[in-house]
Scaffold this active site. Structure first.
Site, mmCIF file in Angstrom:
data_model
loop_
_atom_site.group_PDB
_atom_site.id
_atom_site.type_symbol
_atom_site.label_atom_id
_atom_site.label_comp_id
_atom_site.label_asym_id
_atom_site.label_seq_id
_atom_site.Cartn_x
_atom_site.Cartn_y
_atom_site.Cartn_z
ATOM 1 N N ASP A 215 0.964 -1.097 0.187
ATOM 2 C CA ASP A 215 -0.050 -0.004 -0.134
ATOM 3 C C ASP A 215 0.899 1.233 0.060
ATOM 4 O O ASP A 215 1.618 1.630 1.055
ATOM 5 C CB ASP A 215 -0.940 -0.019 1.163
ATOM 6 C CG ASP A 215 -1.947 1.096 1.291
ATOM 7 O OD1 ASP A 215 -1.560 2.220 0.836
ATOM 8 O OD2 ASP A 215 -3.113 0.863 1.386
ATOM 9 N N HIS A 216 0.925 1.896 -1.334
ATOM 10 C CA HIS A 216 2.334 2.864 -1.224
ATOM 11 C C HIS A 216 2.012 4.061 -0.460
ATOM 12 O O HIS A 216 2.904 4.854 0.089
ATOM 13 C CB HIS A 216 2.383 3.263 -2.775
ATOM 14 C CG HIS A 216 1.438 4.299 -3.299
ATOM 15 N ND1 HIS A 216 0.017 4.091 -3.614
ATOM 16 C CD2 HIS A 216 1.517 5.636 -3.278
ATOM 17 C CE1 HIS A 216 -0.437 5.111 -4.077
ATOM 18 N NE2 HIS A 216 0.360 6.152 -3.620
ATOM 19 N N HIS B 26 -5.775 2.859 1.195
ATOM 20 C CA HIS B 26 -5.029 4.235 1.428
ATOM 21 C C HIS B 26 -5.727 5.012 2.683
ATOM 22 O O HIS B 26 -5.121 5.075 3.702
ATOM 23 C CB HIS B 26 -4.675 5.079 0.287
ATOM 24 C CG HIS B 26 -4.144 4.507 -0.551
ATOM 25 N ND1 HIS B 26 -3.187 3.277 -0.639
ATOM 26 C CD2 HIS B 26 -4.301 4.780 -2.041
ATOM 27 C CE1 HIS B 26 -2.876 3.180 -1.970
ATOM 28 N NE2 HIS B 26 -3.603 3.792 -2.857
HETATM 29 C C1 BG6 Z 1 -3.422 4.925 -6.350
HETATM 30 C C2 BG6 Z 1 -4.670 4.918 -7.060
HETATM 31 O O1 BG6 Z 1 -3.226 3.891 -5.402
HETATM 32 O O2 BG6 Z 1 -3.220 6.015 -5.576
HETATM 33 C C3 BG6 Z 1 -4.845 6.158 -7.929
HETATM 34 O O3 BG6 Z 1 -4.867 3.614 -7.642
HETATM 35 C C4 BG6 Z 1 -4.577 7.287 -7.116
HETATM 36 O O4 BG6 Z 1 -6.399 6.397 -8.504
HETATM 37 C C5 BG6 Z 1 -3.406 7.091 -6.308
HETATM 38 O O5 BG6 Z 1 -4.403 8.407 -8.081
HETATM 39 C C6 BG6 Z 1 -2.981 8.518 -5.690
HETATM 40 O O6 BG6 Z 1 -1.649 8.154 -5.098
HETATM 41 P P1 BG6 Z 1 -0.880 9.541 -4.581
HETATM 42 O O7 BG6 Z 1 0.311 8.902 -3.948
HETATM 43 O O8 BG6 Z 1 -0.722 10.438 -5.854
HETATM 44 O O9 BG6 Z 1 -1.792 10.240 -3.567
#
Ligand code: BG6
Length: 490
Positions: free
Chosen positions: A181-182, A244
């Site tokens: 989960d980044h 997230h």
């Molecule tokens: C991803 C989603 O996991 O997270 C995307 O699939 C989204 O739809 C993105 O744009 C948002 O990540 P960040 O790091 O740009 O807030």
């Protein structure tokens, strides 16, 4: 910290994620001197490339995805030498055997310690079978360690997630599976723990006696881009909330872990999900708002509505915005609403957590309007990283007029390593703290599934909002009590 030797086997090596995030992250680790001699990347996907051809492709994509591009210097050349490419089809076990032979050769050339990391960055429908083929082909059978990093989406609902997990578990142990989960790789998401548990001034106030509400916003300006085939099935509920947003709720609400150990931390996060109130259809109507963007303007640019986007089905009911009022029914949080909202095509790109403290039992001082604003602690995750506290002080030169001031610490997020760099590093050293454990994923789906069902039976209205707005009015109406608004996001 220096990384252990290993072969990094990348499935989906020609895909967007590999080019946009994974190669740049590995390049940074290499550039910083963290990777040992015995580190090689073996990429695989259907397209045919030679090693040279693939290295050129990676070099080209780095020009767009590493800020400022990268020079064709010794650092790049030594990194390129580590990259290999083997074309293959993930639904053919023979191709896995072929890959195995190639990897064995690479392992003979440099000492990789028999360690193998498998990264699944391809279409999710191949995840389960790939794990099984890794086992069947002998690739997952190695004398060193083996680990599997898997991207989201982890299933489509609880049932499919459980089935996928079973397939993975027939080839890998839970401790060997790293579910990405980044958001957990973001500097300030990791910092929530430190802010809470390294500052004696917050922890005594971190409960329903002192906190009135928590608001978590993650807004994006982009629309669905070219991802309609995925997004149409996911919607923001599965794309952002299941993972997230719930991760940020867990990090904000968890109890202090008994010690700073992976499982101790993950145990406390899971307990939050166990206490998270699950909604039935009627409760979804009261506590959840969904919306879909229409045409509008973002930063002065006209943008089309969701239904006009490429690949979106006519009359699609996919939600691109969701707001919800959540409750964590435990001693610490009983009665404190956690408001979350996230959506595409909103006015700014921003992720923030606003913790609002309760008002004084009696007001002695007031601002010019005869009110007194609450104290806020704002944790800023993106695009600026930092935090600020909103406090009330006397306006200098007046008798007793109170003004809010912000005590602030912030820095642009490009000063910190990218989330993927951090997470790859952690997986490579075998630290799974910032990866999701199966019980976390499972409980997150159990919370999400009834909401998805309520959306599917269309009894929950799908509101419209113009691109460039903060979602539909119904989302604002959700915020009840003090202050009755979503705190502005900066
Ligand atoms: C991803 C989603 O996991 O997270 C995307 O699939 C989204 O739809 C993105 O744009 C948002 O990540 P960040 O790091 O740009 O807030």
């Amino acid at each position: 910290r220096q990384l252990p030797p290993h072969v990094f086997v990348l499935f989906g090596a020609t895909g967007d994620l590999a080019h946009r995030k994974l190669f740049p992250a590995m390049y940074q680790l290499h550039r910083k001197g963290l990777v040992p001699d015995g580190f090689s990347v073996v990429g695989t996907a259907r397209t045919k490339y030679t090693n040279e051809g693939f290295r050129d492709e990676v070099f080209q994509s780095m020009q767009s995805f590493v800020k400022g591009g990268i020079p064709n210097d010794d650092v790049w050349r030594s990194f390129a030498e580590r990259i290999h490419y083997v074309p293959g089809n993930v639904d053919k076990v023979e191709d896995f055997r072929n890959l195995h032979d190639y990897i064995s050769q690479v392992e003979e050339e440099r000492d990789h310690g028999g360690n193998r990391m498998f990264y699944l960055a391809m279409a999710p429908r191949f995840f389960g079978e790939t794990a099984l083929f890794l086992k069947e082909s002998g690739l997952a059978d190695t004398k060193g360690w083996r680990r599997l990093i898997i991207e989201k989406p982890f299933g489509h609902n609880h049932e499919s997630a459980a089935a996928l997990n079973e397939q993975l578990r027939s080839a890998f142990e839970e401790e060997e599976i790293y579910r990405i989960d980044h958001y957990l790789g973001k500097e300030m998401v990791q910092n929530i723990e430190v802010i809470r548990f390294a500052n004696s001034m917050f922890e005594p106030l971190w409960d329903n006696r002192s906190i009135a509400s928590v608001q978590i916003t993650s807004s994006e300006t982009v629309g669905v881009e070219d991802r309609a085939s995925y997004y149409e099935k996911a919607g923001v509920l599965r794309d952002m909330i299941q993972n997230h947003m719930l991760q940020m709720v867990m990090m904000t609400a968890m109890e202090p872990p008994s010690r700073l150990r992976t499982e101790a931390i993950r145990d406390e996060k899971v307990k939050v999900l166990r206490s998270l109130r699950r909604y039935d259809i009627e409760e979804v109507k009261k506590n959840v708002v969904r919306g879909q963007y229409r045409a509008g303007e973002i930063n002065g640019q006209a943008v089309p509505g969701y239904l006009e986007e490429k690949g979106v089905a006519p009359g699609s009911k996919t939600e691109t915005f969701m707001a919800a009022r959540l409750f964590i029914d435990n001693f610490r949080w009983a009665g404190v609403p956690f408001y979350i909202r996230t959506g595409k095509r909103m006015p700014v790109k921003s992720t923030e957590i606003v913790v609002q403290f309760r008002n004084m039992p009696k007001h002695l001082f007031f601002n010019q309007d005869g009110n007194l604003g609450p104290n806020l602690l704002v944790i800023r995750i993106n695009p600026v990283e930092g935090m600020y506290m909103q406090l009330n002080v006397k306006r200098p030169g007046t008798d007793n007029v109170v003004v809010p001031i912000a005590m602030e610490f912030s820095q642009p997020s490009d000063k910190s390593p990218e989330a993927y760099e951090r997470l790859l590093h952690d997986a490579m050293i075998g630290d799974s703290t910032f990866f999701t454990r199966w019980d976390e994923v499972s409980l997150a789906w159990k919370f999400v599934d009834p909401i998805a069902e309520a959306f599917a039976d269309s009894s929950t209205p799908l509101h419209e909002y113009a691109s460039g707005e903060w979602g539909p009015q119904a989302a604002t109406d959700l915020v009840q009590g003090e202050p009755g608004i979503w705190w502005p996001v900066y």
